[in-house]
Write a protein that holds these residues in place. Structure first.
Motif, PDB file in Angstrom:
ATOM      1  N   UNK A 131       7.248  -2.535  -3.400  1.00 41.26           N
ATOM      2  CA  UNK A 131       6.580  -1.513  -3.021  1.00 41.26           C
ATOM      3  C   UNK A 131       5.094  -2.175  -2.714  1.00 41.26           C
ATOM      4  N   UNK A 132       4.765  -1.388  -2.273  1.00 41.66           N
ATOM      5  CA  UNK A 132       3.172  -1.058  -1.652  1.00 41.66           C
ATOM      6  C   UNK A 132       2.297  -0.476  -2.547  1.00 41.66           C
ATOM      7  N   UNK A 133       2.565   0.245  -3.364  1.00 40.87           N
ATOM      8  CA  UNK A 133       1.933   0.839  -4.510  1.00 40.87           C
ATOM      9  C   UNK A 133       1.429  -0.319  -5.702  1.00 40.87           C
ATOM     10  N   UNK A 134       2.749  -1.148  -5.611  1.00 41.62           N
ATOM     11  CA  UNK A 134       1.915  -1.963  -7.044  1.00 41.62           C
ATOM     12  C   UNK A 134       1.091  -3.012  -6.173  1.00 41.62           C
ATOM     13  N   UNK A 135       0.396  -2.742  -5.135  1.00 34.51           N
ATOM     14  CA  UNK A 135      -0.455  -3.345  -4.417  1.00 34.51           C
ATOM     15  C   UNK A 135      -0.875  -5.149  -5.013  1.00 34.51           C
ATOM     16  N   UNK A 144      12.831   1.841  -1.998  1.00 33.54           N
ATOM     17  CA  UNK A 144      11.781   1.653  -3.611  1.00 33.54           C
ATOM     18  C   UNK A 144      12.578   1.561  -4.271  1.00 33.54           C
ATOM     19  N   UNK A 180       3.660  -5.773  -0.461  1.00 38.29           N
ATOM     20  CA  UNK A 180       3.954  -4.541  -0.101  1.00 38.29           C
ATOM     21  C   UNK A 180       5.158  -4.259   0.981  1.00 38.29           C
ATOM     22  N   UNK A 181       5.528  -4.937   1.157  1.00 38.21           N
ATOM     23  CA  UNK A 181       6.462  -5.145   2.188  1.00 38.21           C
ATOM     24  C   UNK A 181       7.727  -4.880   2.003  1.00 38.21           C
TER      25      UNK A 181
END
Lengths: 484, 484
Positions: free
Chosen positions: B327-331, B133, B323-324
């Motif tokens: 960054x998954x955390x960005x949503x 990431x 997300x894949x």
């Protein structure tokens, strides 16, 4: 933002518009079956005369792409491909109508769209003015991110552990004893209500609430087939004498309340009323959702402690949020509740959106953890108080003969009751035409048709000034007109 | 992270644990009625012997705060206050059971919790490894935010306009022609599915999908009383010959598919199959949800264009996501669909969470707008390919006798079929005890009990190496054991 015909082009405007619509149809953006916007709406959108739109549409009808009907609506009936297809394309309108979730009230949809029009003065918006949002400090927080690097991965189901620790510490300061495992991070309080509606309540159940209430302006509970049952308010808050009767009569599962600077009335529930409410709900075994989003926005003295701070029997699901104080765009709020409830809501949240933005969670934790949030609150209180004073003064100068109101001790709103007979829908539309966006009281209570929720939080000071003055003029004129 | 008794204290461990539990009860975190964790779970949580827990609990039972039952469960029955209350506190467990939303499968709940245990090797996790990431680049983006300052306010109902423009430009590059008004920003694809389930479908309807499918691992549709109907797959993707029969038989409203690097099998739908699927669905008037989250993660050659790029009849609701890849955390994800559908979904999203984090939206737009996303994708593809190669080599060395699999051409997963008879639940638990977290195939298809979803995306390289080797040993040992 949106495409508009090029006035300097040699291609006639109607022809440019035809091409634009053809393109939308052929891309499937206006799929076959779509009802396209009205001639008036299109004329506004393209900034052209209505006759130009009529010409373009007539051509497209002649070409067999559109079909008009007698009531003035126009639909897409063909595109260049579907003539070749064996069967008609899916009827998306029927899908749009099939979903179980209620659409927003038309008035709210209208407001949601109008809010993003250029130059509009938003006299009802329940948000801090962009000039009160700490963009510079936020930038600094990201610049200093090496101190406590943020993660780009998913967070734990209940949310970032460090953020939950910071929230637990913050809550202690307002009298709520809890620990991180009893806190769920949500994308704003509204999401908390959504999770509660699908996670804790049966279809067909009902919840009690203040009338008027912000909650009437969304369909978060109704869409899960849960009924809202309004209780009257007085100047001390929700009236408690009917709770037992209503609980029984409607088999109510919960009571939703905004005891501190209620939305839309700004009522501050008194200390005796809080005690009475807790006593009655304990007797009735009736759980409470305490929505405390406005608590920190007091002007002269801090409000009484939250219901949650006097809750030995774990009656209260407590909702907090940064949206009203720091940044709505962060989309960070929290629920405090007994652990099985938090576990349940966290489990559903994971199935709905896999948790809130980790960047937002990180930033929220930094604001709380570095003490910057408390500093910012001091500033926001000062600024909001100035705005409240200005708004009250403007109302006094312009609305004395036509309205009544109470002076709020905190929060964003003045709940203005028009004491003259004004056709509210007409007022809303005229104001919008003049560039003023209103939040009519009927959004929050069907019977509050003579009220307006005036917010002193959002508009710029000179906009507030001009807007309130102009609004008074408009009302006086309308009253004059309607008396004719 | 969690409280543990202080080994260096003079207070005995059981007594520290008693105080901790008493405190939780008196704060209402373990409200009256709560079933507390098992003795074993508490012993693990506190890192003490089970006998220490038993001593603490016995004391609390003697003091009247807890009650044990014959099946070994222990409940909170009193706190210091409720003895004074006129009536019993609300029974939160009944609320937790009343909600309409399905809980996660126990296996998924277990995985969700175990993922955050220290030192665990996550061999099934469908996320990029934290080391892949781009935290440093993200930091720089925030540092350069003066170029295009971010907003801390709410965004438009469909999401930030600039981000939607960037996504439209990005989509053009993969063959999808659309415009910002046909795009809705969502907090990841899962939220898109949630919005579709409550916004476009009737209770009691059904949707077709691949079997196995990621979609079986969440309850987003089932919780809205929508049935999932699985269609078999082959090496070219979902089998199309049954679609018409199933559509009729189950009155299906939609078909959900992950044509590109399917989750969990990594199957890449062939070009002829894509054409066939589009033809059949057009004939049937059956709309499609195309979940394209893995598209950019190809290794040797780019995949065929999306279904959405050949969709003149607007059959396809297209889902994309960062997300894949980033960054998954960005949503941050997006839906592309005909305008009435987007308007409907945006309206519901506003009632669910008032839009996605504006900070996340801003960051996503910067990644796309500055060309950094494309650069990052090149890097991620390289790294993932290395990881795929390593995983395949490790499987060859260790799993040849006990399993079969296909080599994926992109995505995160190897769908490993164990050809020996292993009690999967036992394997899962033993692996977890050894520090290896698995995603059993049964999560994605009740009948896929002999499969594992191995992900080469998440674990560190040496963890992958050790984990896959150790897993093979464990299986061989288990097979030996079960043969006894």
């Amino acid at each position: 933002m949106e495409w508009k015909p090029d006035l300097s082009s040699e291609t006639p405007l109607y022809s440019q518009i035809k091409d634009f619509i053809k393109n939308k149809i052929s891309l499937g953006e206006w799929a076959v079956g779509t009802k396209i916007p009205s001639q008036r709406a299109l004329a506004e959108r393209f900034d052209v005369n209505r006759s130009t739109v009529v010409t373009a549409l007539s051509d497209l009808i002649a070409e067999g792409l559109l079909e008009g009907n007698t009531r003035g609506g126009t639909r897409v009936i063909n595109n260049s491909w579907n003539l070749l297809a064996a069967s008609p394309p899916p009827d998306w309108s029927s899908y749009v109508q099939a979903g179980t979730y209620y659409p927003n009230q038309p008035a709210i949809q209208h407001i949601n769209r109008a809010e993003f029009q250029d130059g509009i003065i938003r006299l009802g918006t329940g948000e801090l003015s962009p000039e009160l949002l700490p963009s510079e400090e936020m930038k600094k927080i990201f610049e200093n991110s090496s101190l406590n690097p943020f993660s780009l991965g998913y967070e734990e189901p209940k949310g970032n552990q460090y953020l939950r620790e910071q929230i637990a510490a913050y809550l202690q300061g307002i009298g709520v004893q809890t620990s991180p495992s009893n806190i769920l991070i949500v994308s704003g309080s509204l999401q908390a209500l959504q999770l509660i509606s699908i996670g804790l309540l049966q279809r067909g159940s009902s919840i009690l609430l203040e009338k008027p209430s912000y909650l009437y302006s969304v369909h978060v509970f109704q869409s899960s087939a849960i009924k809202l049952v309004g209780l009257p308010m007085d100047e001390e808050g929700i009236q408690t004498n009917q709770i037992s009767r209503y609980k029984e009569g409607y088999n109510a599962s919960l009571l939703y309340t905004i005891p501190t600077f209620h939305n839309p009335t700004s009522t501050l529930m008194s200390e005796p009323r809080r005690q009475e409410l807790m006593r009655i709900c304990a007797d009735e075994g009736l759980p409470i959702i305490e929505d405390d989003a406005y608590r920190e926005l007091w002007f002269e003295t801090p409000p009484p402690p939250p219901l949650k701070s006097r809750d030995p029997n774990a009656l209260v699901l407590y909702l907090g949020s940064l949206s009203k104080t720091l940044s709505p765009g962060l989309r960070i709020g929290w629920v405090v509740a007994p652990e099985p409830v938090i576990d349940r809501l966290a489990d559903i949240k994971m199935q709905n959106d896999y948790g809130s933005s980790s960047v937002s969670q990180w930033a929220a934790a930094e604001w709380l953890g570095r003490g910057l949030y408390q500093e910012h609150l001091v500033y926001v209180r000062e600024q909001l108080k100035r705005r409240r004073d200005l708004a009250v003064q403007l109302l006094k100068s312009n609305f004395t003969e036509i309205a009544s109101w109470s002076v709020p001790a905190g929060g964003f709103y003045i709940w203005v009751r028009l004491i003259v007979d004004v056709p509210m829908q007409m007022l809303f539309e005229r104001a919008l035409k003049a560039g003023i966006l209103l939040n009519p009281g009927s959004i929050y209570d069907r019977n509050a048709g003579s009220y307006l929720r005036i917010s002193y939080a959002y508009a710029k000071l000179h906009e507030l000034e001009w807007g309130i003055e102009y609004l008074a003029e408009m009302i006086k004129e309308l009253v004059g007109v309607s008396k004719k």
